[in-house]
Design a protein around this motif. Structure first.
Motif, short mmCIF file in Angstrom:
data_model
loop_
_atom_site.label_atom_id
_atom_site.label_comp_id
_atom_site.label_asym_id
_atom_site.label_seq_id
_atom_site.Cartn_x
_atom_site.Cartn_y
_atom_site.Cartn_z
N ALA A 15 2.04 -4.19 -9.15
CA ALA A 15 1.32 -4.36 -7.88
C ALA A 15 1.74 -3.29 -6.88
CB ALA A 15 1.58 -5.74 -7.30
N ARG A 69 -0.11 0.66 -4.37
CA ARG A 69 -0.18 0.55 -2.90
C ARG A 69 0.52 1.76 -2.31
NH1 ARG A 69 -1.70 -3.11 0.69
NH2 ARG A 69 -2.02 -4.75 -0.83
N ARG A 77 4.40 -1.43 4.14
CA ARG A 77 3.88 -2.59 4.88
C ARG A 77 4.93 -3.68 4.86
NH1 ARG A 77 -0.91 -4.16 6.78
NH2 ARG A 77 -1.88 -2.32 5.86
N TRP A 110 -5.55 0.39 3.16
CA TRP A 110 -4.75 -0.54 2.36
C TRP A 110 -4.61 -1.94 2.92
CZ3 TRP A 110 -4.20 0.49 -2.41
CH2 TRP A 110 -4.25 1.82 -2.83
N ARG A 150 -5.46 -4.82 2.21
CA ARG A 150 -6.07 -5.46 1.05
C ARG A 150 -5.06 -6.41 0.39
NH1 ARG A 150 -10.16 -2.79 1.83
NH2 ARG A 150 -10.84 -0.75 1.26
N SER A 151 -5.57 -7.23 -0.49
CA SER A 151 -4.73 -8.10 -1.31
C SER A 151 -4.59 -7.47 -2.69
CB SER A 151 -5.35 -9.49 -1.46
OG SER A 151 -5.32 -10.18 -0.25
N SER A 152 -3.44 -7.65 -3.28
CA SER A 152 -3.21 -7.20 -4.65
C SER A 152 -3.57 -8.34 -5.59
CB SER A 152 -1.74 -6.84 -4.87
OG SER A 152 -1.32 -5.87 -3.96
N ARG A 153 -4.40 -8.05 -6.57
CA ARG A 153 -4.74 -9.04 -7.59
C ARG A 153 -4.36 -8.48 -8.95
NH1 ARG A 153 -10.49 -11.42 -5.54
NH2 ARG A 153 -9.67 -12.29 -3.61
N TYR A 205 -7.09 -3.95 -5.92
CA TYR A 205 -6.84 -4.15 -4.51
C TYR A 205 -8.17 -4.48 -3.86
CZ TYR A 205 -2.57 -2.09 -6.05
OH TYR A 205 -1.42 -1.87 -6.75
N LEU A 264 -9.36 -8.39 2.19
CA LEU A 264 -8.76 -9.69 2.47
C LEU A 264 -9.76 -10.83 2.47
CD1 LEU A 264 -6.21 -8.72 5.25
CD2 LEU A 264 -5.78 -9.14 2.82
N ASP A 265 -11.02 -10.56 2.79
CA ASP A 265 -12.01 -11.63 2.85
C ASP A 265 -12.70 -11.89 1.53
OD1 ASP A 265 -13.49 -9.32 2.72
OD2 ASP A 265 -14.63 -9.68 4.54
#
Length: 109
Positions: free
Chosen positions: A61, A65, A69, A85, A87-90, A104, A107-108
């Motif tokens: 992950a 990135r 952060r 960036w 963003r969320s890591s999946r 990545y 967020l929504d």
């Protein structure tokens, strides 16, 4: 524990995370092939396999990135970059290749 501290600690870099993934994969492979005759040995082996697997996930992950952060500091990318960036890591596990794949996403999403 030493590999996690060295490669996935508060300050990370691309080179360090690459080295850490290789080391974690080596540890994982060694443990998977290790003999565990007693229930205590099987429990310890399982715990260590879980730790090596988790370290691989953390590093996978973090590799993509390209910013710093919060408590995640990239020595090679010291600035926070909300434009690219935030963003969320999946992570998904690729069973066939035994590797994590990181995406990545906003967020929504």
């Amino acid at each position: 524990r030493a590999a996690a501290w060295q490669y996935a600690g508060s300050v990370r870099s691309a080179d360090g995370m690459r080295t850490g993934v290789a080391e974690a994969e080596s540890i994982f492979a060694t443990l998977r092939g290790a003999r565990a005759d007693t229930s205590k040995d099987r429990i310890l082996r399982s715990d260590l396999l879980s730790a090596a697997f988790t370290l691989r996930a953390i590093l996978a992950a973090g590799q993509g990135r390209l910013e710093s952060r919060g408590a995640f500091i990239r020595s090679d990318y010291p600035d926070q970059d909300d434009t690219r960036w935030l963003r969320s890591s999946r992570l998904t596990w690729d069973v066939e290749n035994e590797r994590f794949q990181a995406r990545y996403v906003p967020l929504d999403a």
